[in-house]
Write a protein that holds these residues in place. Structure first.
Motif, mmCIF file in Angstrom:
data_model
loop_
_atom_site.group_PDB
_atom_site.id
_atom_site.type_symbol
_atom_site.label_atom_id
_atom_site.label_comp_id
_atom_site.label_asym_id
_atom_site.label_seq_id
_atom_site.Cartn_x
_atom_site.Cartn_y
_atom_site.Cartn_z
ATOM 1 N N ASN A 258 0.825 -1.210 0.000
ATOM 2 C CA ASN A 258 0.000 0.000 0.000
ATOM 3 C C ASN A 258 0.860 1.261 0.000
ATOM 4 N N LYS A 259 1.962 1.234 0.735
ATOM 5 C CA LYS A 259 2.835 2.418 0.782
ATOM 6 C C LYS A 259 3.529 2.644 -0.556
ATOM 7 N N VAL A 260 4.017 1.562 -1.169
ATOM 8 C CA VAL A 260 4.665 1.700 -2.473
ATOM 9 C C VAL A 260 3.655 2.189 -3.509
ATOM 10 N N LYS A 261 2.470 1.620 -3.493
ATOM 11 C CA LYS A 261 1.436 2.022 -4.456
ATOM 12 C C LYS A 261 1.082 3.490 -4.288
ATOM 13 N N SER A 262 0.960 3.928 -3.052
ATOM 14 C CA SER A 262 0.651 5.332 -2.783
ATOM 15 C C SER A 262 1.782 6.238 -3.263
ATOM 16 N N PHE A 263 3.020 5.810 -3.037
ATOM 17 C CA PHE A 263 4.176 6.613 -3.444
ATOM 18 C C PHE A 263 4.270 6.738 -4.964
ATOM 19 N N LEU A 264 3.942 5.663 -5.679
ATOM 20 C CA LEU A 264 4.090 5.651 -7.133
ATOM 21 C C LEU A 264 2.860 6.161 -7.877
ATOM 22 N N SER A 265 1.771 6.381 -7.159
ATOM 23 C CA SER A 265 0.484 6.646 -7.824
ATOM 24 C C SER A 265 0.500 7.909 -8.662
ATOM 25 N N THR A 266 1.311 8.876 -8.329
ATOM 26 C CA THR A 266 1.340 10.135 -9.086
ATOM 27 C C THR A 266 2.569 10.240 -9.986
ATOM 28 N N LYS A 267 3.274 9.139 -10.164
ATOM 29 C CA LYS A 267 4.545 9.195 -10.883
ATOM 30 C C LYS A 267 4.553 8.278 -12.108
ATOM 31 N N ARG A 268 5.280 8.712 -13.126
ATOM 32 C CA ARG A 268 5.608 7.835 -14.257
ATOM 33 C C ARG A 268 6.932 7.167 -13.897
ATOM 34 N N TYR A 269 6.911 5.870 -13.737
ATOM 35 C CA TYR A 269 8.059 5.182 -13.160
ATOM 36 C C TYR A 269 8.653 4.151 -14.122
ATOM 37 N N LEU A 285 4.328 -8.653 -6.666
ATOM 38 C CA LEU A 285 4.683 -7.236 -6.735
ATOM 39 C C LEU A 285 3.682 -6.377 -7.502
ATOM 40 N N LYS A 286 2.898 -6.989 -8.381
ATOM 41 C CA LYS A 286 2.107 -6.186 -9.319
ATOM 42 C C LYS A 286 1.103 -5.270 -8.633
ATOM 43 N N ASP A 287 0.569 -5.669 -7.481
ATOM 44 C CA ASP A 287 -0.404 -4.825 -6.793
ATOM 45 C C ASP A 287 0.225 -3.544 -6.250
ATOM 46 N N ALA A 288 1.548 -3.559 -6.092
ATOM 47 C CA ALA A 288 2.243 -2.362 -5.600
ATOM 48 C C ALA A 288 2.587 -1.391 -6.717
ATOM 49 N N LEU A 289 2.431 -1.818 -7.979
ATOM 50 C CA LEU A 289 2.832 -1.004 -9.123
ATOM 51 C C LEU A 289 1.582 -0.557 -9.873
ATOM 52 N N PRO A 290 1.100 0.638 -9.598
ATOM 53 C CA PRO A 290 -0.177 1.089 -10.167
ATOM 54 C C PRO A 290 -0.092 1.310 -11.674
ATOM 55 N N ASP A 291 -1.212 1.051 -12.341
ATOM 56 C CA ASP A 291 -1.329 1.320 -13.775
ATOM 57 C C ASP A 291 -2.245 2.526 -13.943
ATOM 58 N N ASP A 292 -1.633 3.718 -14.001
ATOM 59 C CA ASP A 292 -2.382 4.968 -14.088
ATOM 60 C C ASP A 292 -2.422 5.520 -15.510
ATOM 61 N N ASN A 293 -2.117 4.657 -16.491
ATOM 62 C CA ASN A 293 -2.152 5.060 -17.895
ATOM 63 C C ASN A 293 -1.268 6.277 -18.178
ATOM 64 N N ASN A 294 -0.103 6.293 -17.545
ATOM 65 C CA ASN A 294 0.833 7.401 -17.757
ATOM 66 C C ASN A 294 2.145 6.936 -18.399
ATOM 67 N N GLY A 295 2.156 5.704 -18.924
ATOM 68 C CA GLY A 295 3.351 5.227 -19.610
ATOM 69 C C GLY A 295 4.417 4.675 -18.703
ATOM 70 N N SER A 296 4.051 4.235 -17.509
ATOM 71 C CA SER A 296 5.041 3.617 -16.616
ATOM 72 C C SER A 296 5.505 2.289 -17.214
ATOM 73 N N ARG A 297 6.715 1.887 -16.852
ATOM 74 C CA ARG A 297 7.307 0.690 -17.442
ATOM 75 C C ARG A 297 7.997 -0.162 -16.382
ATOM 76 N N VAL A 298 7.917 -1.479 -16.609
ATOM 77 C CA VAL A 298 8.679 -2.447 -15.820
ATOM 78 C C VAL A 298 9.508 -3.253 -16.807
ATOM 79 N N LEU A 299 10.807 -3.342 -16.560
ATOM 80 C CA LEU A 299 11.698 -4.139 -17.399
ATOM 81 C C LEU A 299 12.288 -5.255 -16.551
ATOM 82 N N MET A 300 12.131 -6.495 -17.018
ATOM 83 C CA MET A 300 12.669 -7.641 -16.289
ATOM 84 C C MET A 300 13.674 -8.375 -17.164
ATOM 85 N N THR A 301 14.664 -9.019 -16.525
ATOM 86 C CA THR A 301 15.547 -9.953 -17.228
ATOM 87 C C THR A 301 15.393 -11.320 -16.574
#
Length: 855
Positions: A258-269, A285-301
């Protein structure tokens, strides 16, 4: 490997031999053992070259190693019982060796040495049966102890893209995916997949450096096979939030999400998760990474393609390819001939050999860079390169590079093998501080000193040699080009663990390790397990010499009794990330301890009176009472304490001749009357706002190279601290860190600063004058950091009109600066610029290639 042990033990035996006149017959027996060890050393070079593939020779070396351990245990146990304390040991022995208790232990040591000498004589005779020849000690040591210092590449980048081959196109394609989402603005998950050693992490680093400026928030996280979701979530939070989280001992994963989601909610990350092994990680982890339609990205290897498909079904995984023949040859030559100019061609007689060697690696970058590291130690010699081609055990049908790694290991001198095996102590993906590692090596006795000014310099050379052979990955270097932080690739770490297990130098306890129930005496133990009920303590006994504990939550019933490990030389404890302090008891009984590193532990009523061998003390985090007796230890070389209240002041007039480092932070009033003639690094804090005179202290610091001043809430710094002319070696001072307000009407003047200054940091200086014109006159300055250095009412741009001939790194995070302008011809060597997001940067055309990071 046995030679390294015997070499160390021979030096240890010298201590007792020097006191032989007070030990009677025991002293003569020690000399006899030492003579036998010297004879055996002449055979070790031949034995070491024959050990692979010959079980008899390996058994011979194992027998010798076990006897060497017995010598170490016997002599150290004797010291333990007679109370070895300091350089006045001779006088103490005169009194003690006539007492019944000391006579008993002297007799016991004598009996043990009789058995040891008999065993050594049998081992010496049996070598002929195994065909092991005598080789002169002079021939063995000639050149091996003389490690040649490789060229230092000064860089502030984690990955040097000039040395990366065949990945530029991959980088551009990944950047395009990050910047152009086929489904418009949704949060997209892109996954780079491929086998180990293919360069996924290198590519991710390259992409991260280029893309992070496009995002409001960015972070790159390494994911081990035993990852902790709690730790990953905490790392995503800003530092202030992390500190707040750690005060809550039982914080749940749900709370952190909840804290991570709140922190990232206004950011393009942009969040990069490197080396993901389980598809379940994304589900956690996905519930902590909000999808606010602002072009945020996750890159995994990942090495596992299912990880990619489970994370984002709309994005196809990006499969990294092996290098082609041309790219393989190019990468191999870059590593094999590192000092050759890019425009120079490989000598014709070597080119054909290089082609054959590169094809053997079948396009695997890790194999190519390690093989190139082997060739770089041989020089451009046709005979040497041909021998590599003929002798290596080439079995790379499945693109496995272990034979190349094994060859690189076998090619090392004995002391470098010991340093390499020691890397097994660190958990997977652990970022290793070079200085900390070097101090551990020294405490273990791995570093030869022949022909070098200090043992620290020799240890730095050894680390450079491992880097040159591509056995460690350099993450960062300081302004002098020295390595600051390293990591170890998974394959190379596996090799270190296997060799350490085989030689019984390090035993690793973890979920995936076969060493969890070892059938041998443990010399060095590293606890890296996540499971809290692992009873490794049953296997670690009184003969253990080094103990490493990572994340101690749940072990020892939250307490560690040092009485169970009284022969320790190295103790490193990284406490729980959940603030459940590990309580450490009876520290003062560790009379042989040379290195003590503690993070987030709890020590009550600690005393150093018995720890007369201590060389390095590092206290990181809180949880310590004041230590008593620290400044009575004459062997101290490095003291690093995060909070000054954890140590007592140095008594007035005390001389500590060997101390080189005292920092982070010590109060000036605690050291102002001490004599520290060999101190090279000093960290001073002032939270009281009052200053005592520093003249007496500075006049004794003949070898100071770096000093750091930290004032609470930016209180004013005295003029004699800003411009410390009282320092005897003022002209040679290389690094200054000043946090605090400068005296009124005092401006920056280059003529008053040390002419050889390489690094300068100014924080909260509140200067009312643009310092750049004066600072540009410092011709040796390579790194400059300005953080709130100007007065709060500053108006106008900061202009760099001239100079800065050597500057490579510039950081300007002053909130009062709106514009930063660099004139043409200024800062010709600049490679990295870090600025506040609100600063407008104007660079001349010749600096448009400089990497600019916004913070």
């Amino acid at each position: 490997m046995a030679e390294a042990i015997v070499s160390v033990l021979s030096k240890l035996a010298v201590v007792i031999v020097n006191e032989a006149q007070f030990l009677g017959g025991v002293g003569k027996k020690i000399k006899g053992v030492q003579r036998e060890l010297t004879r055996i050393k002449c055979c070790l070079q031949d034995a070491d070259s024959k050990r692979k593939g010959d079980e008899r020779v390996q058994n011979w070396l194992n027998e010798l190693r076990n006897v060497a351990y017995r010598i170490e245990d016997a002599t150290d146990t004797f010291f333990l019982h007679v109370g070895y304390t300091d350089a006045r040991f001779s006088q103490k022995l005169k009194k003690l060796c006539s007492k019944p208790k000391e006579l008993y232990f002297r007799h016991k040591l004598g009996n043990e040495l009789d058995d040891i000498q008999n065993l050594l004589e049998e081992i010496s005779k049996s070598r002929l049966t195994y065909g092991i020849r005598d080789l002169p000690v002079e021939d063995k040591s000639k050149g091996e102890a003389n490690v040649i210092m490789p060229h230092r590449r000064t860089t502030y980048q984690e990955v040097d893209e000039t040395e990366v081959v065949g990945m530029q196109a991959d980088k551009n394609k990944i950047l395009e995916l990050l910047r152009r989402d086929p489904t418009r603005t949704r949060r997209a998950v892109i996954t780079i997949v491929g086998p180990g050693g293919l360069g996924k992490t290198t590519l991710a680093h390259m992409v991260y450096k280029s893309a992070r400026a496009d995002f409001d928030y960015h972070i790159m996280l390494s994911i081990s096979q035993q990852f902790s979701v709690t730790d990953l979530l905490k790392k995503m939070l800003p530092k202030d939030s992390t500190r707040e989280n750690q005060t809550v001992e039982n914080e749940t994963v749900g709370d952190l999400i909840n804290k991570v989601k709140s922190f990232l909610s206004t950011k393009r990350y942009l969040i990069i998760l490197d080396d993901v092994w389980e598809d379940d990680l994304w589900n956690q982890l996905k519930d902590a990474l909000p999808d606010d339609n602002n072009g945020s990205r996750v890159l995994m290897t990942s090495r596992i393609i299912d990880v990619a498909t489970s994370a984002d079904s709309q994005m196809n995984p990006y499969e990294l390819k092996y290098l082609n023949d041309s790219e393989s040859l190019d990468l191999l030559l870059k590593k094999a001939l590192p000092y050759q100019e890019p425009t120079q061609k490989c000598p014709n007689d070597l080119h054909e050999l290089a082609e054959k060697l590169s094809k053997k690696c079948k396009g695997l970058p890790l194999g190519l860079v390690v093989l190139g590291g082997i060739l770089s130690t041989k020089g451009p010699s046709y005979t040497a390169w041909e021998r590599v081609l003929e002798t290596i055990n080439w079995h790379l049908d499945s693109k496995d590079c272990m034979p190349i790694l094994a060859m690189s290991y076998e090619d090392m001198p004995y002391y470098l093998k010991a340093c390499f095996q020691y890397l097994a102590i660190f958990p997977e993906d652990h970022v290793i501080c070079a200085k900390r590692l070097i101090r551990m090596w020294i405490a273990e006795g791995f570093i030869p000193l022949e022909g070098r000014p200090t043992i620290e310099i020799m240890a730095e050379y050894c680390l450079e040699e491992l880097s040159k052979r591509s056995m460690v990955q350099v993450l960062s270097r300081n302004v002098n080009g020295l390595i600051k932080h390293i990591k170890v690739h998974d394959f190379i770490r596996d090799l270190a663990i296997n060799e350490a297990r085989h030689e019984n130098t390090v035993t690793v306890f973890s979920q995936a390790s076969a060493d969890n129930k070892p059938d041998r005496i443990i010399r060095r133990a590293s606890l890296q397990a996540e499971e809290k009920n692992l009873q490794f303590i049953e296997y670690v006994g009184p003969n253990t010499r080094s103990l490493f504990l990572f994340d101690t939550d749940g072990y020892f019933e939250r307490s560690l009794h040092c009485t169970n490990f009284r022969l320790l030389k190295v103790l490193e404890i990284v406490g729980s990330t959940h603030k459940r302090y590990l309580v450490i008891k009876s520290l003062d009984e560790l009379i042989h301890l040379k290195y003590l590193g503690l993070t987030e532990c709890n020590i009550k009523r600690a005393s150093f009176h018995g720890m007369k061998s201590l060389e390095t003390l590092e206290l990181r985090g809180r949880g310590y009472d004041k230590f008593d007796g620290l400044w009575t230890i004459s062997t101290l070389r490095h003291v690093l304490v995060e909070y000054p209240e954890d140590i007592q002041p140095i008594p007035k007039g005390t001389t500590i001749s060997n101390l080189q480092t005292l920092k982070w932070w010590v109060r000036l009033q605690d050291v102002c009357d001490a004599k520290l003639p060999n101190l090279r690094t000093l960290g001073i804090e002032n939270y009281s706002g009052k200053w005592v005179s520093s003249t007496n202290l500075f006049q004794t610091l003949r070898n100071l190279r770096k000093y750091c001043i930290d004032c609470y809430e930016y209180s004013k710094i005295p003029i004699e601290i800003v411009y410390p002319k009282a320092l005897p070696n003022y002209q040679n001072l290389q690094s200054i860190y000043l946090k605090g307000e400068w005296p009124e009407n005092v401006n920056v003047e280059a003529s008053l600063l040390p002419p050889l200054l390489i690094k300068l940091t100014l924080r909260g200086s509140l200067l009312n004058q643009n310092p750049m014109r004066e600072l540009g006159k410092l011709n040796s300055l390579k790194k400059l950091c300005l953080d709130d250095a100007l007065t709060y009412n500053w108006v106008g741009p900061i202009i760099c009109p001239e100079g800065f001939r050597a500057l490579q790194y510039l950081k300007v995070t002053d909130k009062n600066i709106k514009d930063l302008t660099v004139e043409e011809g200024v800062m010709p060597k600049l490679t990295y610029l870090q600025v506040d997001t609100r600063i407008k940067v104007n660079l001349p055309p010749e600096l448009h290639h400089v990497a600019v990071e916004r913070v």
